[in-house]
Write a protein that holds these residues in place. Sequence first.
Motif, PDB file in Angstrom:
ATOM      1  N   PRO A 149      47.155  75.689  -5.367  1.00 20.60           N
ATOM      2  CA  PRO A 149      48.223  75.309  -6.295  1.00 20.60           C
ATOM      3  C   PRO A 149      48.361  73.797  -6.499  1.00 20.60           C
ATOM      4  CG  PRO A 149      48.984  77.043  -4.853  1.00 20.60           C
ATOM      5  CD  PRO A 149      47.644  76.611  -4.317  1.00 20.60           C
ATOM      6  N   GLN A 150      48.113  73.023  -5.443  1.00 17.39           N
ATOM      7  CA  GLN A 150      48.264  71.573  -5.553  1.00 17.39           C
ATOM      8  C   GLN A 150      47.029  70.840  -5.049  1.00 17.39           C
ATOM      9  OE1 GLN A 150      51.795  72.000  -3.156  1.00 17.39           O
ATOM     10  NE2 GLN A 150      53.071  71.122  -4.767  1.00 17.39           N
TER      11      GLN A 150
ATOM     12  N   ASP B  47      53.195  69.882  -9.180  1.00 21.58           N
ATOM     13  CA  ASP B  47      52.432  68.783  -8.582  1.00 21.58           C
ATOM     14  C   ASP B  47      52.995  67.493  -9.162  1.00 21.58           C
ATOM     15  OD1 ASP B  47      50.649  66.951  -7.726  1.00 21.58           O
ATOM     16  OD2 ASP B  47      48.852  68.095  -8.240  1.00 21.58           O
ATOM     17  N   HIS B  48      53.891  66.858  -8.413  1.00 22.42           N
ATOM     18  CA  HIS B  48      54.615  65.700  -8.943  1.00 22.42           C
ATOM     19  C   HIS B  48      53.711  64.486  -9.153  1.00 22.42           C
ATOM     20  CE1 HIS B  48      58.420  67.781  -8.517  1.00 22.42           C
ATOM     21  NE2 HIS B  48      58.087  68.105  -7.280  1.00 22.42           N
ATOM     22  N   ASP B  49      52.509  64.533  -8.593  1.00 23.01           N
ATOM     23  CA  ASP B  49      51.591  63.419  -8.764  1.00 23.01           C
ATOM     24  C   ASP B  49      50.727  63.579  -9.997  1.00 23.01           C
ATOM     25  OD1 ASP B  49      52.468  62.291  -6.390  1.00 23.01           O
ATOM     26  OD2 ASP B  49      51.123  63.543  -5.214  1.00 23.01           O
TER      27      ASP B  49
ATOM     28  N   LYS C 167      40.120  56.656  -3.597  1.00 29.05           N
ATOM     29  CA  LYS C 167      41.305  56.922  -2.770  1.00 29.05           C
ATOM     30  C   LYS C 167      42.587  57.147  -3.582  1.00 29.05           C
ATOM     31  CE  LYS C 167      40.289  55.213   1.852  1.00 29.05           C
ATOM     32  NZ  LYS C 167      40.658  54.237   2.925  1.00 29.05           N
ATOM     33  N   PRO C 168      42.778  56.466  -4.734  1.00 28.56           N
ATOM     34  CA  PRO C 168      44.005  56.701  -5.514  1.00 28.56           C
ATOM     35  C   PRO C 168      44.101  58.108  -6.117  1.00 28.56           C
ATOM     36  CG  PRO C 168      43.019  54.582  -6.087  1.00 28.56           C
ATOM     37  CD  PRO C 168      42.007  55.326  -5.269  1.00 28.56           C
ATOM     38  N   VAL C 169      43.004  58.851  -6.134  1.00 29.68           N
ATOM     39  CA  VAL C 169      43.029  60.194  -6.736  1.00 29.68           C
ATOM     40  C   VAL C 169      43.571  61.173  -5.698  1.00 29.68           C
ATOM     41  CG1 VAL C 169      41.726  61.904  -8.041  1.00 29.68           C
ATOM     42  CG2 VAL C 169      40.963  59.523  -8.009  1.00 29.68           C
ATOM     43  N   HIS C 170      44.886  61.183  -5.528  1.00 28.08           N
ATOM     44  CA  HIS C 170      45.507  61.999  -4.478  1.00 28.08           C
ATOM     45  C   HIS C 170      45.488  63.489  -4.780  1.00 28.08           C
ATOM     46  CE1 HIS C 170      48.529  61.157  -7.490  1.00 28.08           C
ATOM     47  NE2 HIS C 170      48.578  59.892  -7.118  1.00 28.08           N
TER      48      HIS C 170
END
Length: 304
Positions: free
Chosen positions: A264-265, A157-159, A289-292
Motif C-alpha cells: 500500500p505504501q 501515502d502522505h509523501d 535517498k530522497p525517493v522515500h
Amino acid sequence: MSRTDIDYTHDHVFLGSAHDENAKRTLWVVALTVVMMIGEITAGYITGSMALLADGFHMATHAGALGIAAAAYGYAKRHATSQRYSFGTGKVGDLGGFASALILGIVALGIGVESVMRLLQPTPVQFGTATLIAVVGLLVNIVSALLLGHGHDHDHDHDHPHAHNGNDNNLRSAYVHVIADALTSILAIAALLAGRYLGWVWLDPVMGIVGAIVIARWAWTLMGVTAGVLLDQTDAHVAEEIRELVEKPGGATITDLHVWRVGPQARAAIVSVLGEATVNADSIRERLKPVHEVSHLTVEFRQT
C-alpha cells in the motif's frame, strides 16, 4: 558491472502502516453488514419491494466481498515474512480488492436484470414497512462508511502527491462496497416514498437500474486500479523522480528502469545505470535517498 541493494540484509514486509487497524475496522463492518443483510432480504420478500430486495442482496454480496477483504488482511499478516513470496505479501490486499470489484460488477448486473424484469412485470409493494427497513439499512451503511472512511483517510501515502496511488486498495474496495450500499439504500428510500405518496410504483425498479449503472462504474474503476498494481504497472511519478535525481547531476544515464508497487505504501525499483568513472553504484544510491516511496531498491551499474 556492479549490482547492489540498499541493504545487504533486509526484510520484505511491505504491509501498510495502518494494516492492523484497517483489518479491525473491516471485521466490524462485516458484522454490521451481515446483520443488516439478513434483515433487508427478509423484509424485501415480505413487503415485495424490489428496491429493498436489491439492496439486501447487494449487501449480501458485499458481506462476502468484505469477508474477502478481512481474509486478505489476515493472510497478508500471517505470511508477511514467508520466503515463498519474493516481495512479501503487500499486494494481497490488491488481490482482494480485485476480487471485490468482480463481485461488485456481478451484483450490478444482477440488480439491473431483476429491476428490468420488475419494470416489465410490476408486483405489489408494502411501501411503509419497506421504507422503514431501508432507512435502518442506510444508517448501518453510514456507520460502516465512517468506520472505514477514517482508516481510508489516514492510509494515504502522505509523501506522494498522487494520494490515491498510496491507498490501501483492500480498504478502498471495502469502502466502495459500503458506499455502494448507501447509494442503493438512498435510491430505495426515494423510490418507496414516491410510490407511497405519489403512486409512482414504476420508480422502484427504475431506481434499481440507476443504482446498477452507478455500481457497475465503480466496479470498473476499482478493477482498473487493482489490476494495475497486480500487473506491476509502472509508477510514473516515482519513475520520473528517480530519472531526474540520477541523471540531472550528470555523469550517469539510466538505460533501464522498473518501478512498481509492492504494498500500500511501498514501491520496488530496479535502476540500470551507465556512468562515467566518477560515478559508481554507491553514489547512485546516495542520489536516490530522497525517493522515500521506494522501500526496495536495486541498482545495476556499468561504466562507460
